[in-house]
Motif scaffolding. Structure first.
Motif, PDB file in Angstrom:
ATOM      1  N   ARG A   1      -5.002  -7.817  -6.750  1.00  0.00           N
ATOM      2  CA  ARG A   1      -6.377  -7.624  -7.229  1.00  0.00           C
ATOM      3  C   ARG A   1      -7.302  -7.268  -6.073  1.00  0.00           C
ATOM      4  NH1 ARG A   1     -10.406 -12.227  -9.638  1.00  0.00           N
ATOM      5  NH2 ARG A   1     -11.749 -10.861 -10.889  1.00  0.00           N
ATOM      6  N   GLY A   2      -7.084  -7.905  -4.938  1.00  0.00           N
ATOM      7  CA  GLY A   2      -7.938  -7.662  -3.786  1.00  0.00           C
ATOM      8  C   GLY A   2      -7.833  -6.253  -3.247  1.00  0.00           C
ATOM      9  N   ARG A   3      -6.708  -5.602  -3.479  1.00  0.00           N
ATOM     10  CA  ARG A   3      -6.554  -4.227  -2.973  1.00  0.00           C
ATOM     11  C   ARG A   3      -6.796  -3.174  -4.040  1.00  0.00           C
ATOM     12  NH1 ARG A   3      -1.638  -1.592  -3.319  1.00  0.00           N
ATOM     13  NH2 ARG A   3      -0.057  -2.659  -4.532  1.00  0.00           N
ATOM     14  N   GLY A   4      -7.273  -3.612  -5.237  1.00  0.00           N
ATOM     15  CA  GLY A   4      -7.745  -2.630  -6.196  1.00  0.00           C
ATOM     16  C   GLY A   4      -6.997  -2.516  -7.498  1.00  0.00           C
ATOM     17  N   LEU A   5      -5.999  -3.383  -7.748  1.00  0.00           N
ATOM     18  CA  LEU A   5      -5.327  -3.389  -9.042  1.00  0.00           C
ATOM     19  C   LEU A   5      -6.023  -4.414  -9.945  1.00  0.00           C
ATOM     20  CD1 LEU A   5      -3.058  -2.189  -7.125  1.00  0.00           C
ATOM     21  CD2 LEU A   5      -1.429  -3.110  -8.797  1.00  0.00           C
ATOM     22  N   PRO A   6      -6.670  -3.977 -11.033  1.00  0.00           N
ATOM     23  CA  PRO A   6      -7.264  -4.966 -11.939  1.00  0.00           C
ATOM     24  C   PRO A   6      -6.200  -5.915 -12.480  1.00  0.00           C
ATOM     25  CG  PRO A   6      -7.998  -2.748 -12.475  1.00  0.00           C
ATOM     26  CD  PRO A   6      -6.887  -2.602 -11.481  1.00  0.00           C
TER      27      PRO A   6
ATOM     28  N   SER B   1       6.708   1.368 -16.458  1.00  0.00           N
ATOM     29  CA  SER B   1       5.627   1.885 -15.617  1.00  0.00           C
ATOM     30  C   SER B   1       6.140   2.980 -14.696  1.00  0.00           C
ATOM     31  CB  SER B   1       5.013   0.745 -14.794  1.00  0.00           C
ATOM     32  OG  SER B   1       3.952   1.208 -14.002  1.00  0.00           O
ATOM     33  N   ARG B   2       7.337   2.822 -14.175  1.00  0.00           N
ATOM     34  CA  ARG B   2       7.932   3.836 -13.304  1.00  0.00           C
ATOM     35  C   ARG B   2       8.086   5.173 -14.047  1.00  0.00           C
ATOM     36  NH1 ARG B   2       9.313   4.058  -7.728  1.00  0.00           N
ATOM     37  NH2 ARG B   2      10.898   5.664  -7.462  1.00  0.00           N
ATOM     38  N   TRP B   3       8.512   5.108 -15.303  1.00  0.00           N
ATOM     39  CA  TRP B   3       8.692   6.336 -16.084  1.00  0.00           C
ATOM     40  C   TRP B   3       7.355   7.058 -16.234  1.00  0.00           C
ATOM     41  CZ3 TRP B   3       6.946   8.941 -20.270  1.00  0.00           C
ATOM     42  CH2 TRP B   3       7.742   9.974 -20.770  1.00  0.00           C
ATOM     43  N   TYR B   4       6.294   6.302 -16.544  1.00  0.00           N
ATOM     44  CA  TYR B   4       4.989   6.944 -16.709  1.00  0.00           C
ATOM     45  C   TYR B   4       4.457   7.466 -15.374  1.00  0.00           C
ATOM     46  CZ  TYR B   4       4.680   5.940 -21.611  1.00  0.00           C
ATOM     47  OH  TYR B   4       4.930   5.947 -22.964  1.00  0.00           O
ATOM     48  N   TRP B   5       4.726   6.783 -14.294  1.00  0.00           N
ATOM     49  CA  TRP B   5       4.316   7.292 -12.978  1.00  0.00           C
ATOM     50  C   TRP B   5       4.952   8.650 -12.719  1.00  0.00           C
ATOM     51  CZ3 TRP B   5       7.811   7.477  -8.614  1.00  0.00           C
ATOM     52  CH2 TRP B   5       7.208   7.962  -7.444  1.00  0.00           C
TER      53      TRP B   5
ATOM     54  N   ARG C   1       0.828  -1.212   0.000  1.00  0.00           N
ATOM     55  CA  ARG C   1       0.000   0.000   0.000  1.00  0.00           C
ATOM     56  C   ARG C   1       0.859   1.257   0.000  1.00  0.00           C
ATOM     57  NH1 ARG C   1      -3.418  -3.053   3.553  1.00  0.00           N
ATOM     58  NH2 ARG C   1      -2.551  -2.052   5.403  1.00  0.00           N
ATOM     59  N   TRP C   2       2.023   1.189   0.635  1.00  0.00           N
ATOM     60  CA  TRP C   2       2.910   2.343   0.710  1.00  0.00           C
ATOM     61  C   TRP C   2       3.730   2.513  -0.571  1.00  0.00           C
ATOM     62  CZ3 TRP C   2       8.435   1.974   2.675  1.00  0.00           C
ATOM     63  CH2 TRP C   2       9.057   3.226   2.660  1.00  0.00           C
ATOM     64  N   ARG C   3       4.341   1.421  -1.046  1.00  0.00           N
ATOM     65  CA  ARG C   3       5.264   1.509  -2.178  1.00  0.00           C
ATOM     66  C   ARG C   3       4.568   1.469  -3.533  1.00  0.00           C
ATOM     67  NH1 ARG C   3      10.595   0.385  -1.156  1.00  0.00           N
ATOM     68  NH2 ARG C   3      10.806   1.233  -3.272  1.00  0.00           N
ATOM     69  N   ALA C   4       3.377   0.851  -3.598  1.00  0.00           N
ATOM     70  CA  ALA C   4       2.649   0.733  -4.869  1.00  0.00           C
ATOM     71  C   ALA C   4       1.165   0.928  -4.612  1.00  0.00           C
ATOM     72  CB  ALA C   4       2.925  -0.625  -5.516  1.00  0.00           C
ATOM     73  N   PRO C   5       0.745   2.165  -4.318  1.00  0.00           N
ATOM     74  CA  PRO C   5      -0.651   2.412  -3.953  1.00  0.00           C
ATOM     75  C   PRO C   5      -1.620   1.991  -5.053  1.00  0.00           C
ATOM     76  CG  PRO C   5       0.727   4.344  -3.541  1.00  0.00           C
ATOM     77  CD  PRO C   5       1.560   3.390  -4.332  1.00  0.00           C
ATOM     78  N   ALA C   6      -2.785   1.533  -4.642  1.00  0.00           N
ATOM     79  CA  ALA C   6      -3.823   1.170  -5.598  1.00  0.00           C
ATOM     80  C   ALA C   6      -4.333   2.421  -6.307  1.00  0.00           C
ATOM     81  CB  ALA C   6      -4.968   0.463  -4.880  1.00  0.00           C
TER      82      ALA C   6
ATOM     83  N   ARG D   1       5.129   0.706  -9.545  1.00  0.00           N
ATOM     84  CA  ARG D   1       3.945   1.429  -9.073  1.00  0.00           C
ATOM     85  C   ARG D   1       2.816   1.396 -10.114  1.00  0.00           C
ATOM     86  NH1 ARG D   1       5.632   4.869  -4.580  1.00  0.00           N
ATOM     87  NH2 ARG D   1       3.722   6.084  -4.824  1.00  0.00           N
ATOM     88  N   PRO D   2       2.420   0.196 -10.565  1.00  0.00           N
ATOM     89  CA  PRO D   2       1.453   0.106 -11.655  1.00  0.00           C
ATOM     90  C   PRO D   2       0.024   0.348 -11.197  1.00  0.00           C
ATOM     91  CG  PRO D   2       1.968  -2.085 -10.855  1.00  0.00           C
ATOM     92  CD  PRO D   2       2.845  -1.125 -10.085  1.00  0.00           C
ATOM     93  N   ASP D   3      -0.841   0.608 -12.187  1.00  0.00           N
ATOM     94  CA  ASP D   3      -2.274   0.714 -11.946  1.00  0.00           C
ATOM     95  C   ASP D   3      -2.982  -0.628 -12.114  1.00  0.00           C
ATOM     96  OD1 ASP D   3      -2.353   3.578 -11.548  1.00  0.00           O
ATOM     97  OD2 ASP D   3      -2.057   3.794 -13.710  1.00  0.00           O
ATOM     98  N   PHE D   4      -2.359  -1.546 -12.855  1.00  0.00           N
ATOM     99  CA  PHE D   4      -2.946  -2.873 -13.047  1.00  0.00           C
ATOM    100  C   PHE D   4      -1.833  -3.860 -13.367  1.00  0.00           C
ATOM    101  CE2 PHE D   4      -2.574  -1.322 -17.355  1.00  0.00           C
ATOM    102  CZ  PHE D   4      -2.398  -2.443 -18.154  1.00  0.00           C
ATOM    103  N   LEU D   5      -2.171  -5.156 -13.315  1.00  0.00           N
ATOM    104  CA  LEU D   5      -1.245  -6.217 -13.677  1.00  0.00           C
ATOM    105  C   LEU D   5      -1.772  -6.943 -14.906  1.00  0.00           C
ATOM    106  CD1 LEU D   5      -0.452  -7.886 -10.216  1.00  0.00           C
ATOM    107  CD2 LEU D   5       0.809  -6.036 -11.365  1.00  0.00           C
TER     108      LEU D   5
END
Length: 255
Positions: free
Chosen positions: A219-224, A161-165, A8-13, A199-203
């Protein structure tokens, strides 16, 4: 519990509104390709659009810095030419025919104009350690500027993904994951470190690895979770049970 807190800290949903469209449909892997219709071709994308499927496609960088739609880093498998894709300009690549058809290698700009927001697009940015990530990601971002259709970028390389973040936080970004034979503790640590760095938005998860505790936790914490490449009835069942969307290929006889 410690991993959950670190995740939750390093890769927030992401905000659910940002990624709600990911699971709203399935995606044709490299377009709806098959006999006489090459993968990653405009014909394959036209078939996907006509069927109402989302599109998954691959991007390489041409020799003159343009994002082109092609899976391999060499031309040998899919064309009558040979050698590295990156040694040809986009214009030169655009004259090369695919798999003995009249289809040629398109640019990302051409394909997005073709799609025109009619279906969502998952853009896999092909990378290896030799690739200049910043140059490749920036080239793709420039093409995406002003494109209003649903789209996301994704890669096996967490640096993408890091670059886009960092540089394009409104772009939906995904991390592609394949556990393969790397399921022991070192592999679990590497996957977590990749997640935290990306730090992706989905997997986008290898269907052969489902069910997966790691994928289920994210997935359970909100990453599709989208899953690839769905080709068999067993894969259909896994995708339905453990993922939000399937990245699929048509089986012979199903077309």
């Amino acid at each position: 519990m410690p991993f959950a807190l670190l995740d939750r800290w390093r890769a927030p949903a992401p905000d659910p509104r940002k990624v709600a469209w990911i699971g709203a449909q399935d995606y044709a892997h490299r377009g709806l390709h098959g006999s006489g219709v090459p993968e990653n071709s405009r014909a394959a994308f036209a078939r996907a659009i006509a069927a109402g499927n989302g599109i998954e496609l691959d991007v390489q960088r041409s020799g003159d810095g343009q994002p082109v739609i092609f899976h391999d880093d060499t031309l040998d498998r899919l064309t009558s030419e040979s050698g590295p894709t990156e040694r040809r300009s986009a214009a030169q690549l655009g004259t090369i025919t695919l798999s003995g058809t009249a289809e040629t290698i398109p640019t990302l700009r051409q394909v997005l104009a073709q799609v025109g927001g009619k279906v969502p697009v998952l853009i896999e940015i092909k990378s290896d350690r030799k690739v200049r990530i910043a140059a490749l990601c920036l080239a793709v971002r420039r093409v995406l500027e002003g494109y209003t259709g649903n789209h996301a970028v994704m890669s096996f390389d967490p640096r993408v993904s890091r670059w886009y973040w960092r540089h394009s936080p409104h772009t939906v970004r995904g991390l592609i994951v394949s556990e393969g034979e790397d399921r022991a503790l070192p592999g679990k640590i590497r996957r977590r470190l990749s997640l935290w760095h990306a730090r992706p938005d989905f997997l986008a998860y290898d269907v052969r690895d489902l069910p997966s505790r790691f994928a289920a936790a994210q997935r359970g914490r909100g990453l599709p979770v989208a899953t690839w490449t769905v080709r068999e009835p067993e894969h259909d069942e896994r995708a339905a049970a453990y993922a939000d969307a399937a990245i699929f290929e048509i089986r012979e006889g199903d077309a």
